[in-house]
Design a protein around this motif. Sequence first.
Motif, mmCIF file in Angstrom:
data_model
loop_
_atom_site.group_PDB
_atom_site.id
_atom_site.type_symbol
_atom_site.label_atom_id
_atom_site.label_comp_id
_atom_site.label_asym_id
_atom_site.label_seq_id
_atom_site.Cartn_x
_atom_site.Cartn_y
_atom_site.Cartn_z
ATOM 1 N N LYS A 22 -102.308 -11.234 77.262
ATOM 2 C CA LYS A 22 -103.719 -11.408 77.626
ATOM 3 C C LYS A 22 -104.086 -10.545 78.843
ATOM 4 C CE LYS A 22 -103.249 -15.871 78.092
ATOM 5 N NZ LYS A 22 -101.819 -15.897 77.679
ATOM 6 N N SER A 23 -103.259 -10.564 79.866
ATOM 7 C CA SER A 23 -103.567 -9.792 81.070
ATOM 8 C C SER A 23 -103.429 -8.294 80.820
ATOM 9 C CB SER A 23 -102.645 -10.225 82.222
ATOM 10 O OG SER A 23 -102.902 -11.568 82.583
ATOM 11 N N THR A 24 -102.478 -7.917 79.976
ATOM 12 C CA THR A 24 -102.348 -6.505 79.609
ATOM 13 C C THR A 24 -103.601 -6.034 78.881
ATOM 14 O OG1 THR A 24 -99.951 -6.779 79.425
ATOM 15 C CG2 THR A 24 -100.894 -4.826 78.402
ATOM 16 N N LEU A 26 -106.661 -7.339 79.282
ATOM 17 C CA LEU A 26 -107.720 -7.225 80.290
ATOM 18 C C LEU A 26 -107.609 -5.887 81.019
ATOM 19 C CD1 LEU A 26 -110.068 -8.496 81.920
ATOM 20 C CD2 LEU A 26 -108.346 -9.342 83.519
ATOM 21 N N ASN A 27 -106.415 -5.529 81.453
ATOM 22 C CA ASN A 27 -106.229 -4.262 82.159
ATOM 23 C C ASN A 27 -106.560 -3.069 81.259
ATOM 24 O OD1 ASN A 27 -105.373 -5.675 84.414
ATOM 25 N ND2 ASN A 27 -103.204 -5.433 83.968
ATOM 26 N N LYS A 33 -105.679 -1.651 86.677
ATOM 27 C CA LYS A 33 -104.932 -2.893 86.822
ATOM 28 C C LYS A 33 -105.730 -3.893 87.641
ATOM 29 C CE LYS A 33 -100.499 -4.835 88.171
ATOM 30 N NZ LYS A 33 -99.169 -4.594 88.762
ATOM 31 N N ALA A 35 -105.343 -7.546 86.580
ATOM 32 C CA ALA A 35 -104.511 -8.747 86.483
ATOM 33 C C ALA A 35 -103.045 -8.358 86.598
ATOM 34 C CB ALA A 35 -104.753 -9.451 85.147
ATOM 35 N N VAL A 37 -99.111 -8.336 85.807
ATOM 36 C CA VAL A 37 -98.409 -8.381 84.529
ATOM 37 C C VAL A 37 -96.909 -8.341 84.803
ATOM 38 C CG1 VAL A 37 -97.970 -7.190 82.351
ATOM 39 C CG2 VAL A 37 -100.281 -7.203 83.307
ATOM 40 N N THR A 44 -99.944 -15.589 84.741
ATOM 41 C CA THR A 44 -101.331 -15.872 85.114
ATOM 42 C C THR A 44 -101.509 -17.361 85.366
ATOM 43 O OG1 THR A 44 -102.113 -14.019 83.780
ATOM 44 C CG2 THR A 44 -103.750 -15.678 84.401
ATOM 45 N N ASP A 63 -109.927 -13.622 81.606
ATOM 46 C CA ASP A 63 -108.500 -13.743 81.310
ATOM 47 C C ASP A 63 -108.043 -15.128 81.752
ATOM 48 O OD1 ASP A 63 -105.832 -13.209 80.743
ATOM 49 O OD2 ASP A 63 -105.472 -12.241 82.669
ATOM 50 N N GLU A 196 -102.268 -12.181 94.568
ATOM 51 C CA GLU A 196 -101.689 -12.031 93.242
ATOM 52 C C GLU A 196 -100.684 -10.881 93.200
ATOM 53 O OE1 GLU A 196 -102.711 -13.842 89.763
ATOM 54 O OE2 GLU A 196 -102.121 -14.888 91.579
ATOM 55 N N GLU A 200 -96.864 -11.165 92.124
ATOM 56 C CA GLU A 200 -96.284 -10.350 91.061
ATOM 57 C C GLU A 200 -94.930 -9.793 91.472
ATOM 58 O OE1 GLU A 200 -98.012 -6.890 88.267
ATOM 59 O OE2 GLU A 200 -97.677 -6.276 90.347
#
Length: 298
Positions: A22-24, A26-27, A33, A35, A37, A44, A63, A196, A200
């Motif tokens: 999902k975050s990939t 969004l990006n 970038k 979110a 990943v 997330t 996201d 965030e 990460e």
Amino acid sequence: MEKHGDFKSGYVSIIGEPNVGKSTLLNAVMQEKLAIVTPKPQTTRNRITGIVTTDEYQIVFLDTPGILKPKYRLHNRMLDAAYSALKDADLTLYLVDVHHISTPAAEQILAAIRKNGQKSILVINKIDLAPKQALLPIIETYKKEPLFAEIVPISAKTRDGVGQLLRLIVKFLPEGQLYFPADQISDLPERFFAAETIREKILLKTQQEIPYASSVAITEFNQRANGTIFISATIYSERPSQKRILIGKGGEMIKIIGQLARIEIQKFLNASVFLDLHVSVKKNWRQDEKKLRDVGYS
């Protein structure tokens, strides 16, 4: 911020299980970038807004955390964030992994989408990892599901099919106005993205329970007279043993996390950054409502 004529706008939620990409995605639609990943599930934890604006449309992507069986109060917060995004959206993207279509959580997600009643698109992700013939039975199975207006195979990682998905999203959005200024890419503050980014690097550099038992709170974020942005952050762990690992022998681990995070935060903010990290223990913070608020999950 009004638009006239054929301008389209709306909110689009991205929902699915942990680690489906999902975050990939969004990006990929943001083309930058936004979110974090990692290969780890449950990366997330919050609803993350990404805004894409052209002369023809504005799409506000939401996201969301992956749908999972809750083990901690933190997981309940994550589920609340996901389902609230579903309710707020004009269109839902249900993202599935090409290798893991039928799972225990799938029916739960489908039931939630049915209940909300918005138009939905099934997005089959990670097609770069499967032969094309493997897609056909999956598509045929979901064609029998009247819930989905379209079925789109993509690879969020390589952006294969993402352009087609964007065109379909615009097709289903209503005519409307600008919700945000055309140059705005999110409604979240810069300090959120700084926290965030630090988290990460913890996810990437630590193992076992440590990344899941860690949270990051920004305690200071301001620009100095010389233009440098000073950021002070506290990394919370649940046990002293986790704190020792996060700091590392001679402070080596916290130094690595800080160096990697600072480089990426500087790129995101387009400014010089001084990053000051501390590690503190907050016992069982994932299970305690007050402690969840203390570490930033209000």
